[in-house]
Design a protein around this motif. Structure first.
Motif, short mmCIF file in Angstrom:
data_model
loop_
_atom_site.label_atom_id
_atom_site.label_comp_id
_atom_site.label_asym_id
_atom_site.label_seq_id
_atom_site.Cartn_x
_atom_site.Cartn_y
_atom_site.Cartn_z
N ILE A 315 48.76 59.15 76.25
CA ILE A 315 47.50 58.39 76.28
C ILE A 315 46.73 58.55 74.97
N PHE A 316 46.66 59.76 74.48
CA PHE A 316 45.72 60.08 73.40
C PHE A 316 46.12 59.51 72.04
N ASN A 318 47.73 56.81 71.42
CA ASN A 318 47.52 55.36 71.47
C ASN A 318 46.03 55.02 71.30
N LEU A 319 45.15 55.77 71.97
CA LEU A 319 43.72 55.53 71.82
C LEU A 319 43.25 55.84 70.39
N LEU A 320 43.76 56.91 69.81
CA LEU A 320 43.39 57.27 68.45
C LEU A 320 43.86 56.22 67.44
N PHE A 322 44.24 52.95 67.95
CA PHE A 322 43.36 51.78 68.00
C PHE A 322 42.01 52.09 67.36
N ALA A 323 41.50 53.29 67.59
CA ALA A 323 40.23 53.68 66.96
C ALA A 323 40.35 53.69 65.44
N THR A 446 48.50 49.18 71.51
CA THR A 446 48.03 50.51 71.88
C THR A 446 47.39 50.63 73.26
N LEU A 447 46.41 49.79 73.55
CA LEU A 447 45.61 50.00 74.76
C LEU A 447 46.40 49.84 76.06
N ALA A 450 48.44 53.00 76.59
CA ALA A 450 47.65 54.15 77.04
C ALA A 450 47.38 54.06 78.54
N LEU A 451 46.95 52.89 78.99
CA LEU A 451 46.65 52.71 80.41
C LEU A 451 47.92 52.88 81.26
#
Length: 466
Positions: A315-316, A318-320, A322-323, A446-447, A450-451
């Protein structure tokens, strides 16, 4: 007769697995790009073609698995019969004409229909070989340790798939430039490249079962209610639910090619190869880790806990990622951002690869559990669950991507305009007209992954030790 596979059988199996994965990597990584951006079929139609074909293919997998389990033929019979037809059909999937407003309506309809029909036929034939090769280690030995070792080496096939995934598009771009760079040149370049990979893959695939012996008898029941196992077998039920919930993890593979092509490389073949290798190497590294570490990790922590852990970890990064794009929307090609993205995709690819390998082990355990419960070993049927998971994921991901393209109004005519813009020296990531498309590509990459990683872990978060 020995009770487990020989070194030669092991080598031939891995050779054949590599060939099958070369074909699989070619067909799963390229069509979304090829259909929409090379032969210019509108995004909505591309989404329908790929999603309907994949969803149909996924739904039919358990029925083909049941057919193989009930049939009179051994798994090796299918593995000897299927490779060459699969290679031929792979080539036919890339023999389409170019969709254009200048064509007559019947011609454009024929182009769309031919793409759909060839893809559907390919899916059916490929599945008839895919289910047996996935479950083949379970019939080569009854020794659980030897079976785990061979199943853990399946990432070698994944490496072959990764190589074809990384290489096909850049090679096709390079050939297209040599030919002249027109749309027709790019189409012909893809056809030649795919034909070469298909021939190599088909020849290697043919070695899978030659000279091997099936030491464990799979179920040959005439009972037509075999699909009940998806409800009655607790392990199979859990892994099937987990796979469906995690379907959009396939978005990584669906979006990588257009992301590299339009954001990072602007269709430059050399840069496409570099960036595709850079961001795709994580999967290959993950496959190496899987082959080396999964047997000991699964023994120490249990397959169910290990499966849940790697999905939650995924999860992490992928979120990083996109950020990182949100902070540097036009500068992801700068060295610091590229290095950061390389590290994050390395972690992502490793998590996905390890998860896939552990998923195979869980399905093998489900087969053993069913033998204890009912006395049956429906290997083909159970391993069809894994092919179902892979294909439903790709289908739903392709559909989601096409909806996204339609939302930012990126159709076949806009694709042609973008290609001309690049041919005239334009860089899409630096042009505000394409900012929505660039954001969409990173968001899809990415998002959803993550989901889906979170959802995929849920059935096993409180999993017991093996």
């Amino acid at each position: 007769m020995s009770t487990t596979y020989t070194k030669r059988e092991k080598f031939r199996y891995l050779l054949g697995l590599s060939g099958q994965n070369i074909i699989y990597g070619t067909v799963t990584s390229v069509p979304a790009y090829y259909l929409q951006f090379t032969i210019l079929i509108p995004a909505v139609w591309v989404g329908l073609i790929l999603s309907v074909a994949r969803i149909f293919d996924a739904v039919k997998d358990p029925f083909i698995g049941a057919m193989i389990s009930r049939g009179k033929h051994k798994l090796k019979d299918y593995l000897i019969a299927v490779p060459i037809p699969t290679a031929i059909l792979t080539i036919l999937c890339f023999s389409n004409g170019i969709y254009s407003a200048e064509n007559s309506m019947p011609k454009n309809i024929l182009i769309v229909l031919s793409a759909f029909v060839f893809y559907i036929i390919w899916e059916v034939v490929f599945t008839i070989g895919d289910i047996p090769i996935t479950g083949y280690p379970s019939v080569l030995t009854r020794d659980e340790g030897d079976r785990t070792k061979l199943l853990s080496l399946r990432p070698i096939g994944g490496m072959a798939s990764g190589i074809s995934t990384l290489a096909v598009q850049p090679i096709a771009f390079a050939l297209s430039a040599v030919f002249g760079g027109s749309a027709a040149d790019e189409r012909n370049a893809f056809l030649i490249t795919v034909a070469a990979f298909s021939i190599i893959g088909g020849v290697l695939f043919q070695f899978t079962a030659i000279g091997s012996v099936e030491r464990v008898s799979a179920e040959r029941s005439e009972n037509s209610g075999q699909l009940r196992y998806f409800i009655t077998n607790p392990l199979l039920r859990k892994i099937s639910i987990s796979g469906f919930l995690g379907s959009l993890k396939a978005m990584t593979g669906v979006i990588l090619t257009p992301l590299v092509t339009y954001y990072f490389a602007s269709k430059n073949p050399q840069m496409s190869l570099i960036y595709t290798a850079l961001f795709g190497v994580g999967s290959i590294v993950g496959l190496v880790i899987s082959a080396a570490a999964v047997p000991s990790l699964s023994k120490k922590y249990g397959t169910k806990r290990l499966f849940a852990a790697v999905n939650l970890i995924n999860i992490f990064p992928n979120l990083l990622l996109f950020a990182l794009y949100v902070k540097y929307p036009q500068n992801m090609t700068d060295i610091p951002q590229t290095v950061a993205m390389f590290v994050l995709t390395l972690i992502i690819g490793s998590c996905v690869s390890i998860s896939s390998t552990v998923q195979t082990l869980i399905i093998s355990q489900a087969v053993d559990l069913e033998e204890k419960i009912s006395g049956n070993r429906p290997d083909a049927l159970f391993f069809s669950a894994q092919t179902f998971i892979v294909k439903i994921g790709t289908g739903l991901s392709s559909l989601a991507a096409s909806i996204g393209y339609a939302a930012v109004k990126f159709s076949s005519s806009e694709t042609a305009v973008l290609n001309d813009f690049i041919a005239n020296g334009g860089i899409p990531r630096l042009d505000g007209r394409y900012s929505n498309l660039m954001t969409l590509l990173f968001m899809l990459y990415t998002l959803p992954v993550a989901l889906s990683s979170l959802l995929s872990a849920i059935p096993f978060i409180r999993g017991e030790r093996d």
